[in-house]
Structures are given as C-alpha cells and as structure tokens.
Design a protein around this motif. Sequence first.
Motif, PDB file in Angstrom:
ATOM      1  N   VAL A  29       0.833  -1.202   0.000  1.00 36.80           N
ATOM      2  CA  VAL A  29       0.000   0.000   0.000  1.00 36.80           C
ATOM      3  C   VAL A  29       0.873   1.260   0.000  1.00 36.80           C
ATOM      4  CG1 VAL A  29      -1.678   1.327   1.358  1.00 36.80           C
ATOM      5  CG2 VAL A  29      -1.959  -1.163   1.068  1.00 36.80           C
ATOM      6  N   ALA A  30       1.926   1.244   0.817  1.00 38.97           N
ATOM      7  CA  ALA A  30       2.794   2.430   0.925  1.00 38.97           C
ATOM      8  C   ALA A  30       3.502   2.727  -0.401  1.00 38.97           C
ATOM      9  CB  ALA A  30       3.835   2.218   2.024  1.00 38.97           C
ATOM     10  N   ALA A  31       3.849   1.681  -1.168  1.00 44.59           N
ATOM     11  CA  ALA A  31       4.598   1.895  -2.405  1.00 44.59           C
ATOM     12  C   ALA A  31       3.693   1.995  -3.626  1.00 44.59           C
ATOM     13  CB  ALA A  31       5.590   0.749  -2.599  1.00 44.59           C
ATOM     14  N   LEU A  32       2.765   1.062  -3.743  1.00 47.30           N
ATOM     15  CA  LEU A  32       2.015   0.932  -4.997  1.00 47.30           C
ATOM     16  C   LEU A  32       0.527   1.216  -4.844  1.00 47.30           C
ATOM     17  CD1 LEU A  32       3.631  -2.444  -6.186  1.00 47.30           C
ATOM     18  CD2 LEU A  32       4.352  -0.129  -6.777  1.00 47.30           C
ATOM     19  N   GLY A  33       0.061   1.494  -3.610  1.00 48.62           N
ATOM     20  CA  GLY A  33      -1.343   1.801  -3.374  1.00 48.62           C
ATOM     21  C   GLY A  33      -1.726   3.096  -4.094  1.00 48.62           C
ATOM     22  N   LYS A  34      -2.996   3.443  -4.004  1.00 57.45           N
ATOM     23  CA  LYS A  34      -3.499   4.634  -4.722  1.00 57.45           C
ATOM     24  C   LYS A  34      -2.653   5.874  -4.426  1.00 57.45           C
ATOM     25  CE  LYS A  34      -8.281   5.205  -6.119  1.00 57.45           C
ATOM     26  NZ  LYS A  34      -9.658   5.169  -5.634  1.00 57.45           N
ATOM     27  N   LYS A  35      -2.318   6.024  -3.116  1.00 56.72           N
ATOM     28  CA  LYS A  35      -1.498   7.182  -2.740  1.00 56.72           C
ATOM     29  C   LYS A  35      -0.097   6.761  -2.384  1.00 56.72           C
ATOM     30  CE  LYS A  35      -5.314  10.070  -1.361  1.00 56.72           C
ATOM     31  NZ  LYS A  35      -6.298  10.271  -0.269  1.00 56.72           N
ATOM     32  N   GLY A  36       0.313   5.634  -2.937  1.00 58.09           N
ATOM     33  CA  GLY A  36       1.639   5.103  -2.636  1.00 58.09           C
ATOM     34  C   GLY A  36       2.735   5.970  -3.253  1.00 58.09           C
ATOM     35  N   GLU A  37       3.907   5.814  -2.658  1.00 62.60           N
ATOM     36  CA  GLU A  37       5.028   6.679  -3.054  1.00 62.60           C
ATOM     37  C   GLU A  37       5.362   6.522  -4.547  1.00 62.60           C
ATOM     38  OE1 GLU A  37       8.408   5.993  -0.589  1.00 62.60           O
ATOM     39  OE2 GLU A  37       9.309   7.948  -1.071  1.00 62.60           O
ATOM     40  N   ILE A  38       5.417   5.297  -5.033  1.00 66.73           N
ATOM     41  CA  ILE A  38       5.771   5.070  -6.438  1.00 66.73           C
ATOM     42  C   ILE A  38       4.611   5.459  -7.359  1.00 66.73           C
ATOM     43  CG2 ILE A  38       6.447   3.302  -8.132  1.00 66.73           C
ATOM     44  CD1 ILE A  38       7.999   1.914  -5.917  1.00 66.73           C
ATOM     45  N   SER A  39       3.349   5.204  -6.887  1.00 68.49           N
ATOM     46  CA  SER A  39       2.189   5.617  -7.673  1.00 68.49           C
ATOM     47  C   SER A  39       2.198   7.133  -7.881  1.00 68.49           C
ATOM     48  CB  SER A  39       0.900   5.207  -6.970  1.00 68.49           C
ATOM     49  OG  SER A  39       0.934   3.831  -6.673  1.00 68.49           O
ATOM     50  N   LEU A  40       2.540   7.892  -6.828  1.00 66.44           N
ATOM     51  CA  LEU A  40       2.579   9.359  -6.951  1.00 66.44           C
ATOM     52  C   LEU A  40       3.670   9.795  -7.928  1.00 66.44           C
ATOM     53  CD1 LEU A  40       1.924  10.429  -3.235  1.00 66.44           C
ATOM     54  CD2 LEU A  40       0.316  10.419  -5.171  1.00 66.44           C
ATOM     55  N   LEU A  41       4.807   9.086  -7.879  1.00 62.49           N
ATOM     56  CA  LEU A  41       5.894   9.407  -8.822  1.00 62.49           C
ATOM     57  C   LEU A  41       5.430   9.212 -10.261  1.00 62.49           C
ATOM     58  CD1 LEU A  41       9.086   7.885  -7.155  1.00 62.49           C
ATOM     59  CD2 LEU A  41       8.645  10.302  -7.673  1.00 62.49           C
ATOM     60  N   LEU A  42       4.640   8.125 -10.482  1.00 64.09           N
ATOM     61  CA  LEU A  42       4.136   7.841 -11.837  1.00 64.09           C
ATOM     62  C   LEU A  42       3.272   8.996 -12.331  1.00 64.09           C
ATOM     63  CD1 LEU A  42       3.250   4.040 -11.653  1.00 64.09           C
ATOM     64  CD2 LEU A  42       4.717   5.127 -13.374  1.00 64.09           C
ATOM     65  N   LYS A  43       2.489   9.575 -11.374  1.00 63.10           N
ATOM     66  CA  LYS A  43       1.603  10.675 -11.763  1.00 63.10           C
ATOM     67  C   LYS A  43       2.386  11.922 -12.192  1.00 63.10           C
ATOM     68  CE  LYS A  43      -2.425   9.201  -9.233  1.00 63.10           C
ATOM     69  NZ  LYS A  43      -2.967   9.178  -7.878  1.00 63.10           N
ATOM     70  N   THR A  44       3.655  12.086 -11.702  1.00 59.04           N
ATOM     71  CA  THR A  44       4.449  13.275 -12.082  1.00 59.04           C
ATOM     72  C   THR A  44       4.866  13.225 -13.550  1.00 59.04           C
ATOM     73  OG1 THR A  44       6.546  12.222 -11.471  1.00 59.04           O
ATOM     74  CG2 THR A  44       5.419  13.461  -9.744  1.00 59.04           C
ATOM     75  N   LEU A  45       4.819  12.034 -14.169  1.00 57.19           N
ATOM     76  CA  LEU A  45       5.226  11.895 -15.579  1.00 57.19           C
ATOM     77  C   LEU A  45       4.430  12.836 -16.484  1.00 57.19           C
ATOM     78  CD1 LEU A  45       5.656   8.015 -15.984  1.00 57.19           C
ATOM     79  CD2 LEU A  45       7.452   9.752 -16.041  1.00 57.19           C
TER      80      LEU A  45
END
Length: 372
Positions: A29-45
């Motif tokens: 959840v912390a990495a890949l969840g909706k508000k996960g760290e990596i998910s947020l990074l993907l949104k910066t693309l």
Amino acid sequence: MSDIEAIKHKYLDEIAAVSTGDALEAIRVAALGKKGEISLLLKTLGKMTPEERQTEGPKINGARQAVADAIAARKEAMESEALNARLATEKLDMTLPPPSAPKGSIHPVSQVMDELAEIFADLGFSVATGPEIEDDWHNFTALNIPETHPARAMHDTFYFPVPEGSEELPKLLRTHTSPVQIRTMVDVAKKTGGSGEPIYLIAPGRTYRSDSDATHTPMFHQVEGLVIDKGIHMGHLKWTLETFVRAFFERDDIELRLRPSYFPFTEPSAEVDVGFSVENGRRIIGGDARSNEGGWMEILGSGMVHPNVIRNCGLDPDVWQGFAFGCGIDRLAMLKYGMDDLRAFFDGDLRWAEHYGFGALDVPTLSGGVGA
Ligand code: 2NL
C-alpha cells in the motif's frame, strides 16, 4: 544513486526483511497503493517535458515493476515457508497401527437362510420370495382355509384397517410364507395355460402373528418348501427332509420320526421330529434318540399338498402331486448355534450381534460344512 533508485532499494530491503503477510501488504500500500510513493511518482510523468519523460519514465516504471515482482516473490516464498512448517509439524506416522473400525456381522437368521439356500440348491430347489402384506385369498382361501374355517383363529393374524364402506376383505401381514408358493403355482398355471410344470422351491422370509412371549415374537422367520411334480409321494418328502436336516446339523446319524397331524393345506399331514441325544452333558441333535437321555423334538410340519390347493391355483391335481413343509428359521438357528432366548434375536443389542454373529466372509458351502 537517483532518488528513484533509492526509493526502489528502500522498498526492496523492506520486502526482504518482512515476515508476515500483513506487513507485506502494508508495504504494498505504501509503495504501490493509490497514494503510494511510487504511484505518486508515476503521476508526475504527465507534467514532465517529453525529454524528461523519456529518461524518467523507464526508471519509475522499472522501479514499480521491480517492487511489484519482489512483493509477489516474497508472498510466494512466505506461503511455501508456511506450508513447509505445517508439513513438518503435521507429519503422519505411517507406521502407527490404524484406529480399529467398527465391524458389522451377519445375523444368525441371515446365516441360516443362506445355509438353507445352499443345501436346497444342491437338491435342485430355487429360492422364491413374495410380499409380506398379503390378501386373504393368497394367505388363507387358496390354502383350503375358507372364511369360516377354525384354522384362521389359530393364526392370530394382524389385519390392516379397511376403508369405511368398503366391501373388501382386509389386507393382512402374512402369517406364513405359503402365499409365496401359491403365487408361484398360479404363475406356473397361467404361464403354461393350465398344463403345469415341475416346481421345486423354498420360500424363506418374515412372517407375523400377534403372539409374544419367551418363545414367540410377533415377527418371526419361516421357511417353507414346495415340490410339485408327477408321481410325488411321502417317500420323497421323508428323504428330502432327512437329507436337509442331516446337511443342516452336519451329522449323518440324525433320525426323523413322522407323526400324523392335521393342516388344512396338506393331506395326509405329518409333524416331523428329530432324534436328540446327550453328549458330554449337552443335548445335541442326532445320536441315539432311544437311549435313556435321548428323545424326540418337533422341528417341522409337512404333508402332501391338498388336491384343493393345487386346484385353487389352476393346476390339475390328477396330473400334479407334491409335498410341502414349513419350519421356523429362528428355532433352527437357536438349535444349531445355541441361543436360548428368542427375544434377543430382534432386540438390536450389538453385543449379542457381535457374540452370535457371523463374519461377512463365512459363506456357507456344502464342501466346507454349511455352518463353517
Ligand atoms: C408348520 C407347518 C406347513 C405347509 C406348511 C404348504 C404350502 C402350500 C401348500 C401346502 Cl402352498 N402346504 N405349507 C405344509 C405343511 C406344513 O407348516 O408347522 N410350520 C411352522
């Protein structure tokens, strides 16, 4: 190391260190969840220039993929660890003796019925069966016992209620297995258009009379035998019964004594006694009935089938003659296997069944001794 590489390695380290499913899920959840760290990074693309996206996209996606793969691998590893742990503790010891399974046994009455079938099959008799709920004609009238005959009173019959206003005679629980033979004779007469054919059969089964004490149960078992052929006489009857009794009690020195008697369905009629003697203080069937301790014991009723019975079934008594006999199976079993209380036969006490019962594979055979 770029930020993304650092984030990826942080999660990979955490995943490697985790030991419970819940903790692993928290990392996911912390990495890949909706508000996960990596998910947020993907949104910066989306906000990057095409050039930036070209270099950052593969890095971020690579990190997402690496973390997702690591989580899946760790999950699988934990599951197989758990399974191995269970296999280690829940190991079956195949060398232990199995728990004993409760074993059924063959009731002495069933055993004796099988013995009778075996003995009479050897003499060319087949086994016939029929309904336990009978009508008045098959149980009484066909057997030369008309409605007013005193023999009906001797039978203590269980009758079924008759629907109100019905003129029909009540149905009843058969008081003997004779109706089975009546049905067979009627069938033979029908099949052959009245010309007839030889009949050699025994009819074992349940019978019912309203009677209950130490030697009578309301349900009991009877076997009847019937022979219909040309030129049959009392000599055939006596030989057949002698052969049967000697095979059943497994002794050659058993004598029979025929005493004149009366049954409505046979003429002449005879009661049959077997000789007994005493060996080692025990009464046994066979031996010298005329010795001091010896004597005679009634076991059968028999006779030549009454011409009226043959005629009632649709056969010509001037062409066909026969003999018949009847005998209590429960009593035969008691005499042969030494039970002394008839009521115990039908109490359903498993200790009794275990003590007196027979193994499923104790199949009676003439060569092995029918009761072996
Ligand atoms: C007894 C007497 C007997 C029969 C049964 C029989 C059957 C038909 C025709 C003629 Cl279809 N007879 N059966 C004959 C004589 C005696 O049983 O004391 N039974 C326990």
